[in-house]
Structure formats: structure tokens, C-alpha cells
Design a protein around this motif. Structure first.
Motif, short mmCIF file in Angstrom:
data_model
loop_
_atom_site.label_atom_id
_atom_site.label_comp_id
_atom_site.label_asym_id
_atom_site.label_seq_id
_atom_site.Cartn_x
_atom_site.Cartn_y
_atom_site.Cartn_z
N HIS A 1 43.35 34.14 44.52
CA HIS A 1 42.13 34.92 44.74
C HIS A 1 40.94 33.99 44.51
O HIS A 1 40.88 33.29 43.50
N GLU A 2 40.02 33.99 45.46
CA GLU A 2 38.83 33.14 45.34
C GLU A 2 37.68 34.01 44.87
O GLU A 2 37.41 35.07 45.45
N TRP A 3 36.99 33.57 43.81
CA TRP A 3 35.89 34.38 43.27
C TRP A 3 34.78 33.46 42.77
O TRP A 3 35.04 32.63 41.90
N LYS A 4 33.62 33.57 43.35
CA LYS A 4 32.42 32.86 42.87
C LYS A 4 32.63 31.35 42.75
O LYS A 4 32.18 30.73 41.78
N GLY A 5 33.40 30.77 43.66
CA GLY A 5 33.57 29.32 43.63
C GLY A 5 34.73 28.84 42.79
O GLY A 5 34.89 27.63 42.58
N LEU A 6 35.55 29.75 42.27
CA LEU A 6 36.77 29.36 41.55
C LEU A 6 37.99 29.93 42.27
O LEU A 6 37.93 31.04 42.82
N LEU A 7 39.10 29.18 42.23
CA LEU A 7 40.38 29.69 42.75
C LEU A 7 41.23 30.15 41.57
O LEU A 7 41.41 29.40 40.60
N PHE A 8 41.73 31.38 41.65
CA PHE A 8 42.58 31.96 40.61
C PHE A 8 43.99 32.14 41.18
O PHE A 8 44.16 32.46 42.37
N ALA A 9 44.99 31.98 40.30
CA ALA A 9 46.39 32.18 40.71
C ALA A 9 47.01 33.28 39.88
O ALA A 9 46.71 33.43 38.68
N TYR A 10 47.90 34.04 40.52
CA TYR A 10 48.77 34.96 39.79
C TYR A 10 50.20 34.47 39.97
O TYR A 10 50.69 34.37 41.10
N MET A 11 50.87 34.15 38.86
CA MET A 11 52.18 33.50 38.93
C MET A 11 53.30 34.37 38.36
O MET A 11 54.36 33.86 38.00
N GLY A 12 53.04 35.67 38.24
CA GLY A 12 54.05 36.56 37.66
C GLY A 12 54.88 37.27 38.71
O GLY A 12 54.79 36.97 39.91
N PRO A 13 55.69 38.26 38.27
CA PRO A 13 56.51 39.02 39.21
C PRO A 13 55.63 39.76 40.21
O PRO A 13 54.56 40.26 39.85
N VAL A 14 56.09 39.84 41.45
CA VAL A 14 55.29 40.44 42.53
C VAL A 14 54.91 41.88 42.19
O VAL A 14 53.76 42.30 42.37
N ASP A 15 55.87 42.64 41.64
CA ASP A 15 55.57 44.07 41.42
C ASP A 15 54.80 44.32 40.12
O ASP A 15 54.53 45.46 39.77
N ALA A 16 54.43 43.26 39.39
CA ALA A 16 53.63 43.46 38.17
C ALA A 16 52.22 42.90 38.34
O ALA A 16 51.48 42.78 37.36
N GLU A 17 51.83 42.57 39.58
CA GLU A 17 50.53 41.93 39.79
C GLU A 17 49.38 42.86 39.41
O GLU A 17 49.27 43.96 39.95
N PRO A 18 48.51 42.44 38.48
CA PRO A 18 47.39 43.30 38.11
C PRO A 18 46.25 43.18 39.11
O PRO A 18 46.14 42.16 39.81
N GLU A 19 45.43 44.21 39.17
CA GLU A 19 44.23 44.15 40.00
C GLU A 19 43.38 42.98 39.51
O GLU A 19 43.32 42.72 38.31
N PHE A 20 42.73 42.27 40.43
CA PHE A 20 41.89 41.15 40.00
C PHE A 20 40.64 41.70 39.31
O PHE A 20 39.88 42.46 39.92
N PRO A 21 40.43 41.35 38.03
CA PRO A 21 39.27 41.93 37.33
C PRO A 21 37.99 41.13 37.58
O PRO A 21 38.01 39.90 37.58
N THR A 22 36.88 41.81 37.80
CA THR A 22 35.57 41.15 37.82
C THR A 22 34.82 41.61 36.59
O THR A 22 35.13 42.66 36.01
N TYR A 23 33.82 40.84 36.18
CA TYR A 23 33.16 41.08 34.90
C TYR A 23 31.67 41.31 35.09
O TYR A 23 31.02 40.63 35.88
N ASP A 24 31.13 42.27 34.32
CA ASP A 24 29.75 42.72 34.51
C ASP A 24 28.73 41.58 34.44
O ASP A 24 27.85 41.46 35.28
N CYS A 25 28.88 40.71 33.45
CA CYS A 25 27.84 39.70 33.21
C CYS A 25 27.83 38.61 34.29
O CYS A 25 26.90 37.82 34.36
N VAL A 26 28.89 38.55 35.10
CA VAL A 26 28.91 37.54 36.16
C VAL A 26 28.04 38.00 37.34
O VAL A 26 27.32 37.20 37.93
#
Ligand code: FES
Ligand code: FE2
Length: 459
Positions: A144-169
Motif C-alpha cells: 500500500h502506498e501512502w504519502k510517499g511511503l510503501l507499506f507491506a503486509y506480510m501475514g496470512p491473506v485472510d487476516a489482512e487488516p484494513e490499512f489505517p490512516t492517522y488523524d495528525c498526518v
């Protein structure tokens, strides 16, 4: 996880007793290991982790190492991001030498062609009738690309959490975030422990190693670690001249933190829900980490420290002592966080420690971390950042500076600590409000707290 050392024997307390005081071997692997199949590694694989600045990824694939796994990241000709196991499933050639295609990447050795999700699109050397491509996949992870950073999710496919965004950003609207990434040759837990240790701001950053923060940090604070819906606040409350100064950092499990700038001169009233840094302590492997995230450029931070976009990047941050690129003697004369944290060891030996009362935040983090790892090992879902409906996650890092009324005595350490805790918890109380409104609500609340303290002492 180890327990801190308890009372020493008479023999150990003798002078020149090095022979009797050698540290016991470390056994912290439960919280420090990050590889596949380890309890700590499984826990970390239930979260999104940043690992690269988007600007670092150009036309060629980039080899990366994350949570002890060798991977390769690329952007294909159609703009899709791929994060694949680095070694080709055919016969192991590194896909960092793969040729990026319009769709996916083609291994240089025999031309196997993989899509960004790891499916095999083509095995050109095999006969037309071959079904081999349908029988295997190259390991792949979501990005997931967010604000100029690349994030990875490396866990089980069916346990993938929603990508969280943060208020102060995202807020307030004058806030600009600038990504950065630093390499630290040590285990990730030490980096979070450093953020959970507010007394080091007084000693490392003001009293002992040079004045790296403002002079206000020379005043010894009352420490507190109130829990929040995200983890806890690592906070310090000081009486600086006529003012009371509260500084609280977010510790957000597993590896996120937010920190106010260290430049507040404490000479004017303010309420700021404005971190200077939002950062993740990302595990590259057991012995290496990234300190990476966003710096916040906004009117609040600009008021205390002059910074610009160009100050941040890869191994670049405008604060002394964050890398090893200074001459060794200079690092000895004015050490910084890098020198303090990395020299604890590639994996610090917690069994050799002698913890004091100011280490409560470090102990709290270790306890929360061990509990979360255990929860994951039991097959349960560890706590995720609390999403606020369709709004970003509310966070809590802040500074408060208030003039102390003449009729309030905050020279008493207990009352000082009480004010700090009540002020900090008012950021939690109003966490349904967006940052600017929350600042206003807290401003009003902290004045009421001070007034009620005046009434209480008048009785
Ligand atoms: S090793 Fe990759 S195609 Fe043969
Ligand atoms: Fe520090």
C-alpha cells in the motif's frame, strides 16, 4: 522475556568484582525474533509496515529485506507495485536482476514471467502444452502506498487488516508530511524502548551529552505512562520557570510512535496536538531495523524549529546523533540516540540490566508486547489501531505549556504529575474531535484543571 536482576549478593557488591558480575546470557528471543514462524515474527505479520520511500523506487527492481525475508520490490509498466520473494521459484536467481515488464516482472535466467501477485504468467522455455505455470506461484505480498511511503503486509491473506490512516498526518490542513528512512544496526525493540523512555530526553539530549533539545529539558520531570486506546503515552511533566510543560509521545503497538519536537522553549502558552515525527521501528531482521516514517512540517513545528523538506531523506534527519556517519571522536564527545541505542547490542541483553523507577515505560512496553505476541500465538487477532468510523485513527502525542496561576503550587511533585496526567487524558477524552477542535477543547479543559487545583489548595 527476562525479569530484571534482583538484589545483588554481598560478594557481587564488592569493589573490583568484575569476575563475579559477568552478565548472564540473553534469552529475549520471544520478543526480539522477527523471522517467519517465530512468535514475534508471526505477531508483526499481522500489521502493515513501511519499508521504502516511494522516491527510492525508480525503473529498476530494488532488493529489500523485511522481517528476515529477502524480497524484491518493483513498479511494473502499468504502474502496479509488486513485492515478491527475491529468489525465483524456478531455480533461485534473484529477481533484482529481473526485467520489469508492462505487467509484472520476468526472471532474467530462463524468462519465467510473474505478475505482481506472484502468479506465473508465462514459462517461455517450456513446451506450449506445459501446465507448469498453473501449478506454482512466486511468493508475493500486498503493498500500500501512502504519502510517499510503501507499506507491506506480510501475514496470512485472510487476516489482512484494513490499512489505517492517522488523524495528525492529514490534519490540520497546513500539515505537510515528508518521508524519511534511517538504518539502525540493532533489533527493533530497542528503538521502541528508546521512545518509551522519556528520562533519556533530560540526560542524553540536555544534561550529559550536550544540549540537543531546548534548555527546558534540563529540568527533571515527573514521568507517567497512561494507557490510550492505541497503547500508551510516554510522557514527562516539568515546571519550567512560571510555566508547566507537558510533553507526551504516542507508543502505538507494535512498532509505531509519534514524538513532539524537542525544541519547545516553554516561554509562551500553547496546546499542540502536533507530532514532529510519526515513525515506525521496522524490523529488517533480528539485528537490523529501519527508523522511518514522516516528519511534519506545519506552522506549529515551524514556530519552534526551522526545518524544510530537503532536511529529510534516506539516512538524513536534521537532528544530531541519529546516524553513524560522524567521526568516532565526535560521536564520543556528543553522542546521540544512534550511539545510545545501537551500542546496547545488536540485540540488547535484557537479562544483564538493572532497571530503576524511571524505566517503567520500557517495562510496560515489554509487557504489552509479550502479551500481544502470546495472543497471536493462541490464534487470536491482536489489537489493531482503533478506526474511528470512516475517519482516520485518533492519536494522542502532544505538548501543553500553561502559565501556572499564582494560587496553584506545582512545585509539589505529586501535584505536578497529577496535572500532567489529567492534561494528557483530556486528549483521550476528546478524541472524537478532529485535531484543531480537540486542541481547543483541551485548551479549555486544562485551564479548568488549573482552576480546580487553585480551589483545592484554597480549601
Ligand atoms: S531461475 Fe528464474 S526462470 Fe529460471
Ligand atoms: Fe532520543
Amino acid at each position: 522475556m527476562t525479569k530484571p536482576s534482583t538484589a545483588a549478593t554481598q560478594r557481587e557488591l564488592r569493589p573490583y568484582s568484575g569476575y563475579h558480575n559477568r552478565p548472564a546470557p540473553s534469552d529475549d528471543s520471544f520478543i526480539t525474533q522477527v523471522g517467519p514462524g517465530t512468535p514475534g515474527g508471526e505477531y508483526l505479520r499481522r500489521y502493515w509496515h513501511p519499508f521504502l520511500l516511494a522516491s527510492e523506487l525508480k525503473d529498476l527492481p530494488v532488493p529489500v529485506r523485511l522481517l528476515g525475508e529477502d524480497l524484491v520490490v518493483f513498479r511494473d509498466g502499468s504502474g502496479q507495485l509488486g513485492l515478491l520473494h527475491r529468489h525465483c521459484i524456478h531455480r533461485g536467481t534473484s529477481l533484482e536482476y529481473g526485467i520489469v515488464a508492462e505487467r509484472g516482472i520476468r526472471c532474467c535466467y530462463h524468462g519465467w514471467h510473474f505478475n505482481v501477485d506472484g502468479t506465473v504468467l508465462d514459462t517461455p522455455a517450456e513446451p506450449q502444452t506445459s501446465r507448469i505455470k498453473d501449478n506454482f506461484v512466486q511468493g508475493a505480498y500486498r503493498i500500500h502506498e501512502w504519502k510517499g511511503l510503501l507499506f507491506a503486509y506480510m501475514g496470512p491473506v485472510d487476516a489482512e487488516p484494513e490499512f489505517p490512516t492517522y488523524d495528525c498526518v492529514d490534519n490540520p490542513s497546513d500539515n505537510e508530511v515528508v518521508p524519511f528512512r534511517m538504518n539502525l544496526p540493532c533489533n527493533w525493540v530497542q528503538i521502541v524502548e528508546n521512545g518509551s523512555d522519556p528520562i533519556h530526553n533530560a540526560y542524553l539530549h540536555a544534561i550529559v551529552a550536550g544540549q540537543q533539545f531546548s534548555a527546558a529539558f534540563k529540568v527533571l520531570p515527573q514521568l507517567d505512562f497512561p494507557e490510550t486506546p492505541l497503547g500508551f503515552l510516554s510522557m514527562a511533566t516539568r515546571k519550567v520557570g512560571d510555566y508547566v510543560f507537558v510533553r507526551a509521545s504516542d507508543i502505538i503497538l507494535p512498532n509505531m510512535g509519534q514524538f513532539p519536537n524537542g525544541a519547545n522553549r516553554v516561554d509562551a502558552e500553547s496546546v499542540g496536538l502536533r507530532p514532529f515525527l510519526t515513525r515506525w521501528a521496522v524490523a529488517v531482521d533480528d539485528h537490523n531495523s529501519f527508523y522511518m516514517g514522516f516528519a511534519h512540517l506545519n506552522s506549529y513545528n515551524a514556530g519552534v524549529r526551522k526545518i524544510s523538506r530537503e532536511d529529510f531523506g534516506v539516512d538524513q534527519i536534521p537532528f544530531i546523533g541519529q546516524t553513524q556517519d560522524r567521526p568516532h571522536a565526535e560521536r564520543q564527545r556528543e553522542p546521540g540516540d544512534f550511539d545510545a541505542v545501537v551500542t546496547q547490542g545488536a540485540v540488547a541483553n535484557r537479562k544483564a540490566e538493572h532497571l530503576g523507577t524511571t524505566d517503567r515505560g520500557v517495562v510496560l512496553f515489554r509487557r504489552l508486547l509479550a502479551n500481544a505476541i502470546r495472543t497471536t500465538a493462541e490464534g487470536k487477532v491482536p489489537v489493531q489501531p482503533r478506526l474511528n468510523g470512516d475517519k482516520p485513527v485518533s492519536t494522542y502525542a502532544h505538548e501543553v505549556v500553561m502559565r501556572v496561576p499564582d494560587d496553584v503550587n506545582l512545585d509539589d511533585p505529586q501535584r505536578l504529575a497529577q496535572f500532567g496526567r489529567e492534561a494528557a487524558l483530556s486528549f483521550v477524552e476528546f478524541d472524537h474531535l478532529p485535531p484543531l477542535e480537540r486542541e481547543r477543547a483541551v485548551d479549555k479543559k486544562v485551564r479548568e484543571i488549573l482552576q480546580s487545583m487553585a480551589h483545592a489548595s484554597a480549601k
